[in-house]
Scaffold this motif. Structure first.
Motif: not given
Length: 123
Positions: A5, A17-18, A20-22, A24-25, A27, A67, A70
């Protein structure tokens, strides 16, 4: 598989944080973008060096797991443009990384040691 992104970690603590977000996506490219080109990632008996090997590691991991809870982000320890970052996963496992500040003020991991089990679990 989604694409990076483009968001950059402007503090070493933001990398978790990045991640975890990526993760889970799904990415993979976004995860690879959190590392310097010649970074080293160690996960158990696997050692991945450089973007190509790190990409292969995450492609395999994301194919098996979808999955990622966090983690508790612990305060980073900084020394100038270097920082050690720490995260505690819900199962008590610790992740330890070394990050380096980039010329644009963002941070990338250069060494990543995934999943260090607490002493009680190593026996």
């Amino acid at each position: 598989m989604q694409k990076d992104d483009g968001e950059r970690a402007m503090a070493p603590e933001a990398l978790a944080h990045l991640f975890n977000r990526r993760a889970n996506a799904g990415d993979v490219e976004g995860l690879v973008a959190l590392y310097e080109p010649d970074a080293v990632l160690a996960a158990g008996r696997i050692v991945a060096t450089g973007h190509a090997e790190i990409r292969s590691f995450y492609a395999d991991l994301l194919a098996r797991r979808s999955e990622f809870p966090m983690a508790d982000e612990l305060p980073a320890i900084r020394n100038g443009g270097l920082a050690m970052t720490f995260a505690r996963l819900p199962n008590g496992t610790i992740s330890v990384e070394t990050a380096r500040e980039q010329a644009d003020g963002s941070w990338l991991w250069i060494i990543d040691q995934l999943k260090i089990k607490p002493a009680a679990e190593r026996a």
